[in-house]
Design an enzyme around this catalytic site. Structure first.
Site, mmCIF file in Angstrom:
data_model
loop_
_atom_site.group_PDB
_atom_site.id
_atom_site.type_symbol
_atom_site.label_atom_id
_atom_site.label_comp_id
_atom_site.label_asym_id
_atom_site.label_seq_id
_atom_site.Cartn_x
_atom_site.Cartn_y
_atom_site.Cartn_z
ATOM 1 N N SER A 1 -47.326 -84.054 91.231
ATOM 2 C CA SER A 1 -46.037 -83.696 90.648
ATOM 3 C C SER A 1 -45.607 -84.800 89.699
ATOM 4 O O SER A 1 -46.018 -85.961 89.848
ATOM 5 C CB SER A 1 -44.974 -83.536 91.753
ATOM 6 O OG SER A 1 -43.669 -83.518 91.226
ATOM 7 N N TYR B 1 -40.840 -86.288 99.511
ATOM 8 C CA TYR B 1 -41.731 -85.429 98.724
ATOM 9 C C TYR B 1 -42.406 -86.227 97.617
ATOM 10 O O TYR B 1 -43.627 -86.158 97.441
ATOM 11 C CB TYR B 1 -40.925 -84.279 98.132
ATOM 12 C CG TYR B 1 -41.673 -83.416 97.135
ATOM 13 C CD1 TYR B 1 -42.550 -82.425 97.561
ATOM 14 C CD2 TYR B 1 -41.477 -83.586 95.761
ATOM 15 C CE1 TYR B 1 -43.222 -81.632 96.648
ATOM 16 C CE2 TYR B 1 -42.143 -82.792 94.847
ATOM 17 C CZ TYR B 1 -43.017 -81.823 95.290
ATOM 18 O OH TYR B 1 -43.686 -81.038 94.368
#
Length: 287
Positions: free
Chosen positions: A179, A192
Site C-alpha cells: 500500500s 495497517y
C-alpha cells in the site's frame, strides 16, 4: 462551476459492516478488463487471496482473460465470490472459490493444498487479502485488533507462500499487495500501515531468496482504490471524499490497478524482481 454552487460529491456517503460487499457499493467498482486478451497467461494457474472483490476480483478476471485458470480465497463474502466466479467463467476459464479465514495457519495450508489438489500446481500466487480498522490514537489499538491485522495481512503471506512453493514450478511468480501507506504512513491506520511496510520487506527479502529457484517476487502498492474495504472502515464523510487528496483528485478503480499485477505475473516483467509498482493517482513515493 458558478460561485457559491455546491460541489458535487465524489460519491454518496455510505457505510457497511465488515468485510463489506461490492454489490452494495455506490457506485459499484469497475472491475472489467479494458482490452482484449493476448494469451499472456495461457495455461497458467493463479491463486489470488482476497479475490472475491475489489482489486482481487479485477485481477482474477484479467488473468482469466489472458488465459489463466483461477482459484480465489475469501473470508465469507459468498455473493461477491460467486459473482467473481461468474465473471471468470465468462472469460472461458475455470474459477475455484474457497471460503477461509486466512488469519489462521491451518486454514492457509488447507486452502493451498485444496488448490493444488484441484489444479496440480500454482504458477502465480497473488497475496492480496487484508483488513484494516481506523483508530485515532495508538492507545485505541487493542491487542486483538493488532494480532488480527498482522495475522491476516502478514502472517498469512508467510503461511500461504510456504505451502504454495511446494507446488510452484520454475518460472513461477509471486505478487504481494502492499500500500502507499507503507511509504508515507497513515495517522489513523497505524497497525495497517505497519503491516504494509512489513510486506515490502518480506517481498524484497523473499525475492532474493527465491531467484535462485527461478521464481520472481514483486509487489504492487496501490493508493486509494474504491473497494468494499473502504466503505466498511471509514465514516460516511470520509467515504464521500475518499481519494480526493491525491494529485489526480479521485480514487482509482480496481480495473486500473489489475494491469500492474498482469505485468508482474507475465514474461513482460522477466527482468524485474523485488520491485514495487505504484498505481496511486500521482502521489510520489520513494519506492
Amino acid at each position: 462551476m458558478q460561485k457559491g454552487a455546491k460541489k458535487r460529491p465524489i460519491r454518496q456517503p455510505q457505510r457497511q459492516s465488515k468485510p463489506g460487499l461490492e454489490s452494495k457499493l455506490d457506485p459499484v467498482p469497475q472491475s472489467a478488463p479494458r482490452h482484449p486478451g493476448s494469451g499472456k497467461l495461457e495455461g497458467k494457474v493463479a491463486l489470488i487471496t482476497g479475490g472475491d472483490s475489489g482489486i482481487g476480483r479485477a485481477v482474477a478476471v484479467l488473468f482469466a482473460r489472458e488465459g489463466a485458470d483461477v482459484a480465489i480465497a475469501y473470508l465469507n463474502e459468498d455473493p461477491d465470490a460467486e459473482e467473481t466466479q461468474r465473471l471468470v467463467e465468462e472469460e472461458g476459464r475455470t474459477c475455484w472459490v474457497i471460503a477461509s479465514d486466512l488469519s489462521w495457519e491451518d486454514n492457509c495450508r488447507r486452502m493451498v493444498n485444496k488448490v493444488v489438489k484441484q489444479f496440480g500446481r500454482i504458477d502465480i500466487l497473488v497475496n492480496n487479502a487484508a483488513v484494516h480498522w481506523e483508530q485515532k490514537r495508538l492507545e485505541d489499538i487493542g491487542t486483538d485488533q493488532l494480532l488480527k491485522t498482522f495475522a491476516t495481512n502478514v502472517f498469512s503471506m508467510f503461511w500461504v507462500t510456504q505451502t504454495a512453493l511446494e507446488a510452484m514450478p520454475k518460472g513461477g511468480a509471486i505478487i504481494n499487495t502492499a500500500s502507499v501507506t507503507a511509504y508515507r504512513g497513515s495517522p489513523s491506520l497505524i497497525d495497517y500501515a505497519s503491516t504494509k511496510g512489513a510486506i515490502v520487506s518480506f517481498t524484497r527479502s523473499l525475492a532474493g531468496n527465491l531467484i535462485k529457484r527461478n521464481i520472481r517476487v514483486n509487489g504492487v502498492a496501490p493508493g486509494p482504490i474504491w473497494t468494499p474495504l473502504i466503505a466498511s472502515t471509514f465514516s460516511g464523510d470520509k467515504v464521500e471524499a475518499f481519494g480526493s487528496d491525491v494529485p489526480m483528485a479521485r480514487a482509482g478503480q480496481p480495473a486500473e490497478v489489475a494491469p500492474a499485477y498482469l505485468f508482474l505475473a507475465s514474461d513482460d516483467s522477466s527482468y524485474m524482481n523485488g520491485q514495487f509498482l505504484h498505481p496511486n493517482g500521482g502521489e510520489i513515493v520513494n519506492g
